[in-house]
Design an enzyme around this catalytic site. Structure first.
Site, short mmCIF file in Angstrom:
data_model
loop_
_atom_site.label_atom_id
_atom_site.label_comp_id
_atom_site.label_asym_id
_atom_site.label_seq_id
_atom_site.Cartn_x
_atom_site.Cartn_y
_atom_site.Cartn_z
CB SER A 329 -0.94 -0.14 1.16
OG SER A 329 -1.94 0.92 0.91
CE LYS A 354 -5.12 -2.07 0.49
NZ LYS A 354 -5.47 -1.63 1.69
#
Length: 422
Positions: A329, A354
């Protein structure tokens, strides 16, 4: 909603925001006579409406989202408990095909906010659901935490907590079970790898303590050249993108500059992400000018770059960034920004992958709805979601035999980073 009765039905009317497509949708549904279930009906409409307007996939995973509301409302109506009603909403969200779009309970959301603020009571584990298998796995342990002292490692699968099987349980619910009052303990059953490389099941009893989530740890590594000259490398490990991460990073780099550090290693290994804004702000500590930090793509397919505005880096010293499969992320946003702008060399293993951005909205009952509203690409337009970022130099961490007691000096990827800086 929940107060107006029309026989046994209530109605909600929603209007599209766009004037060009202004239209109303009126949905009639039965209102439960159970107050707690009726409150969840209101939560359902709130969640459904937010997803209808902002979810990244406008096809809603190729289903009729309006019909889905009516079906779920009918399923909730005869229920007698709040928990059962919440499970129906979670079931509706699961049909979107995106595990990151989810509803969490008020207690889980309170703990989420505490974790972002930097302190909690628990055992010191970062966990996540492995997308391909659905297994709950350990991303990392907080240094010197009860979990770390119990010998729990990255990649271990959590199977049971206090004798309760965890199949199908969301990671936030598992985190809630691990947290608790200081002085109590929790029993965790794990599947790990033994010394011969085979699977091993073990059970550990872990005490709960106050966990201080300092985002940054650091050290100065002296390096002696053949001519006797000693240089200094600043090692900075960023463990999560909390609200304090940027301030801690700025303080660390400024202090190291005063100490005469001449190069840096930024360690993002096993950093699961956190606040996207923190990732963007940390990037600006290392970058100058108006470089693109990341590109976002919205539900209409429109791409927008996020650029710095007259950025001024705190240091221009050489930089190596360490990543691995636990870097996710916001870690990937930061690593991609530094790699694509030529600011750093990446060393390690391909990252988690992600590439989604979530909005977080607190609903009327204190629960929170996480919605995937966009995905992101690196500045050079590299796909990240389900792909990850490939480092410039591959390295899988191993710890080398050495007379030195420092784990930094025994870490093969840190040694490779030092050679790269040379």
């Amino acid at each position: 909603i929940g107060r107006g009765f029309m026989g046994f039905a209530a109605a909600v009317s929603l209007w599209c925001d766009s004037p060009a497509s202004a239209q109303s949708l009126t949905v009639a549904f039965p209102v439960s006579h159970m107050p707690e279930v009726n409150a969840v009906q209101r939560t359902l409409v709130e969640a459904w409406g937010l997803i209808r307007e902002t979810f990244f996939d406008p096809t809603f995973n190729h289903q009729d989202w309006d019909l889905k509301l009516q079906q779920t409302m009918v399923e909730i109506f005869p229920l007698r408990s709040e928990d059962a009603a919440y499970n129906k909403i979670k079931g509706m969200l699961s049909t979107l095909g995106d595990p990151f779009t989810r509803l969490i309970s008020p207690n889980e959301y309170r703990n989420f906010r505490i974790g972002s603020d930097g302190n909690l009571q628990g055992v010191g584990l970062f966990i996540n659901v492995e997308p391909k298998t659905g297994h709950l796995v350990v991303l990392s342990c907080v240094e010197n935490s009860p979990a770390a002292r119990a010998g729990i490692h990255e990649g271990d699968q959590i199977m049971e907590i206090n004798g309760e099987k965890l199949e199908g349980v969301a990671s936030e619910a598992v985190a809630e079970k691990l947290r608790g009052r200081v002085g109590t303990s929790v029993t965790v059953k794990l599947q790990t790898v033994n010394d011969s490389g085979g699977p091993c099941i073990r059970e550990v009893d872990i005490p709960r303590e106050v966990i201080k989530l300092s985002s940054v740890t650091s050290a100065i590594i002296p390096r002696k050249a053949p001519d006797g000259h000693v240089s200094k490398t600043g090692y900075v490990k960023l463990s999560a993108f909390s609200q304090t991460a940027v301030e801690e990073m700025e303080e660390t780099v400024n202090e190291m500059e005063k100490e005469g550090v001449q190069s840096y290693i930024l360690d993002l290994r096993n950093n699961p992400g956190g606040l996207v804004k923190a990732g963007l702000d940390v990037a600006q500590i290392w970058l100058d000018g108006t470089e693109t930090l990341v590109n976002t793509i919205d539900r209409d397919g429109s791409m927008s770059p996020i650029n710095m505005i007259d950025g001024h880096a705190l240091t221009r010293d050489p930089l190596v960034v360490l990543v691995n499969e636990g870097s996710a992320s916001a870690s990937e946003i930061l690593a991609g920004a530094l790699q694509d702008n030529g600011r750093a060399v990446l060393i390690g293993h391909t990252t988690y992958g992600k590439g989604k951005i979530q909005s977080v909205t607190e609903l009327h009952d204190g629960s929170a709805l996480f919605i995937t509203v966009a995905k992101y690409l690196s500045p050079a337009l590299h796909e990240i979601d389900k792909v990850g970022i490939t480092p410039d130099i591959q390295c899988t961490t191993s710890f080398l035999s050495s007379k030195s007691s420092s784990s930094l000096e025994n870490d093969s990827c840190i040694l490779l980073a030092e050679n790269q800086l040379d």
